[in-house]
Write an enzyme that holds these catalytic residues in place. Structure first.
Site, PDB file in Angstrom:
ATOM      1  N   LYS A  99      26.394  -2.680  41.457  1.00  0.00           N
ATOM      2  CA  LYS A  99      25.400  -3.021  42.484  1.00  0.00           C
ATOM      3  C   LYS A  99      24.408  -1.874  42.691  1.00  0.00           C
ATOM      4  CE  LYS A  99      28.651  -3.915  45.492  1.00  0.00           C
ATOM      5  NZ  LYS A  99      29.841  -3.792  44.619  1.00  0.00           N
ATOM      6  N   THR A 100      24.914  -0.657  42.823  1.00  0.00           N
ATOM      7  CA  THR A 100      24.031   0.499  42.984  1.00  0.00           C
ATOM      8  C   THR A 100      23.208   0.728  41.724  1.00  0.00           C
ATOM      9  OG1 THR A 100      25.627   1.519  44.492  1.00  0.00           O
ATOM     10  CG2 THR A 100      23.953   2.956  43.541  1.00  0.00           C
ATOM     11  N   ASP A 158      23.614   0.323  50.904  1.00  0.00           N
ATOM     12  CA  ASP A 158      24.947  -0.015  50.425  1.00  0.00           C
ATOM     13  C   ASP A 158      25.828  -0.405  51.610  1.00  0.00           C
ATOM     14  OD1 ASP A 158      26.943  -0.403  48.608  1.00  0.00           O
ATOM     15  OD2 ASP A 158      27.427   1.723  48.345  1.00  0.00           O
ATOM     16  N   THR A 182      30.452  -5.531  49.640  1.00  0.00           N
ATOM     17  CA  THR A 182      31.717  -5.962  49.058  1.00  0.00           C
ATOM     18  C   THR A 182      32.328  -7.108  49.863  1.00  0.00           C
ATOM     19  OG1 THR A 182      32.863  -4.249  50.349  1.00  0.00           O
ATOM     20  CG2 THR A 182      32.227  -3.693  48.091  1.00  0.00           C
ATOM     21  N   ARG A 188      33.008   0.983  36.283  1.00  0.00           N
ATOM     22  CA  ARG A 188      33.323   2.266  36.911  1.00  0.00           C
ATOM     23  C   ARG A 188      34.724   2.734  36.538  1.00  0.00           C
ATOM     24  NH1 ARG A 188      32.906   2.294  43.191  1.00  0.00           N
ATOM     25  NH2 ARG A 188      30.677   2.140  42.697  1.00  0.00           N
TER      26      ARG A 188
END
Length: 362
Positions: free
Chosen positions: A82-83, A127, A176, A235
């Site tokens: 997402k980032t 975020d 999230t 990640r």
């Protein structure tokens, strides 16, 4: 016209996934590692093809016609990109990206400071946007819709309402927990997308790309082994690659093959499906202590001495995705695939759970 891109430093926040997998002393090193591997354009981005195709159209239309990009919201478990998408969009648009987080914007003045620092066409990335304070969220509505910010100067009967006109900007939100977002905030996003866990082929490509960027020698078997234990999350794949690289450098000649990858990850307690010690403890509690369920999340959290939020946001999404557990109105239950993964005989009442972890996910 493209401008030199400046990225504000992200506000400090705690990622539940970080707290589980990375010791606090090395988080700064992990952040630098992730930043070095972050794609900078759509062409470098691997996976999420439907999303990327849609974003390419929106970005190209905005860039060629000179208008500000619509507000976008990305949802999904931690680590799915997402980032990274926010950085890619800002790069493709050639605009500045300002980064913050929901918990960091704790009052109206902080929001005003962020919004007034934006330039024409800039992108603001928030975020964990579901954690915005209600008063901050309400003041964000006119900024998103009409590009204005209402501010009161003074107190009491002498207070004056001042309306500040804002430049046209793009709000990029990440969450999230989409279910915690209010309906008025959701309605103001022109594009909402739920990111999915990555396919096996995409994960292998991500591992190989990361190895090439960090000058780590890895063969096909090594990439496959790391990819299949990475829970479909880039990640985690990058973190496991770093850990396996350490073992390969100390115990071998620095080359990562299938054997060293498998032995290293076994020693790190990451099993063949990507489950770690907490995941297996969660499954064990449901299967053995509560006879497969149904059991409430509070009871499971108490049994594991873990926070409910950690289980709901970090552990359960993947276990649900791969069919090892199921949610019912009465609570969580272990599926037949969950029993099989734990090496236990499934009772007849256990739901099937699909084709097992690898079949369901990949």
């Amino acid at each position: 016209m493209s401008r030199k891109r400046h990225i504000d430093p992200p506000a400090a926040s705690i990622d539940p996934e970080d707290s589980r997998e990375v010791a606090p002393a090395e988080r700064s090193g992990e952040q630098a590692w992730q930043a070095a591997l972050r794609p900078q354009s759509f062409d470098q981005y691997i996976g999420q093809r439907d999303l990327i195709d849609n974003l390419k159209v929106s970005v190209r239309a905005a860039r060629e016609n000179g208008w500000a990009l619509d507000h976008f919201l990305f949802a999904g478990p931690p680590g799915l990109g997402k980032t990274t998408l926010a950085h890619v969009i800002a790069n493709e648009m050639g605009v500045n990206l300002h980064v913050s987080s929901g918990p960091a914007i704790d009052h109206k003045g902080m929001l005003a400071s962020l919004l007034t620092s934006l330039g024409e066409g800039d992108a603001l990335f928030i975020d964990e946007i579901h954690r915005l304070a209600p008063v901050v969220e309400e003041n964000l509505y006119p900024a998103m819709e009409d590009f204005r910010f209402d501010l009161f100067i003074g107190e009491g009967p002498h207070a004056k309402a001042v309306t500040m006109q804002l430049p046209r900007f793009t709000l990029l939100g990440a969450t999230t927990r989409m279910g915690l977002l209010s309906a008025p905030l959701l309605d103001r996003f022109g594009f909402c997308w739920q990111l999915r866990y990555y396919e096996q082929a995409d994960m292998i490509a991500i591992v190989k790309r990361s190895a090439a960027l960090t000058k780590v020698t890895i063969d096909q078997d090594g990439a496959v082994e790391i990819a299949r234990r990475s829970r479909g999350t880039p990640r985690i794949a990058n973190r496991l690659l770093r850990r396996v690289r350490d073992f390969a450098a100390v115990e071998r000649d620095g080359v990562i093959d299938g054997d060293i990858a498998a032995s290293s990850l076994d020693r790190l307690a990451v099993d063949h499906a990507g489950l770690d010690m907490l995941d297996r403890a969660y499954l064990s509690v449901i299967c053995e202590r509560f006879d497969g369920g149904p059991v409430g999340i509070e009871a499971v959290a108490a049994s594991l001495s873990e926070e409910r939020g950690t289980l709901e946001e970090v552990v359960e999404p993947f276990l649900l995705q791969v069919g090892l557990i199921a949610r019912t109105p009465r609570g969580r239950v272990a599926t037949a695939a969950g029993y099989q993964h734990m090496g236990l005989a499934a009772p007849s009442k256990a739901p099937s759970g699909g084709q097992g972890p690898q079949g369901r996910l990949f």
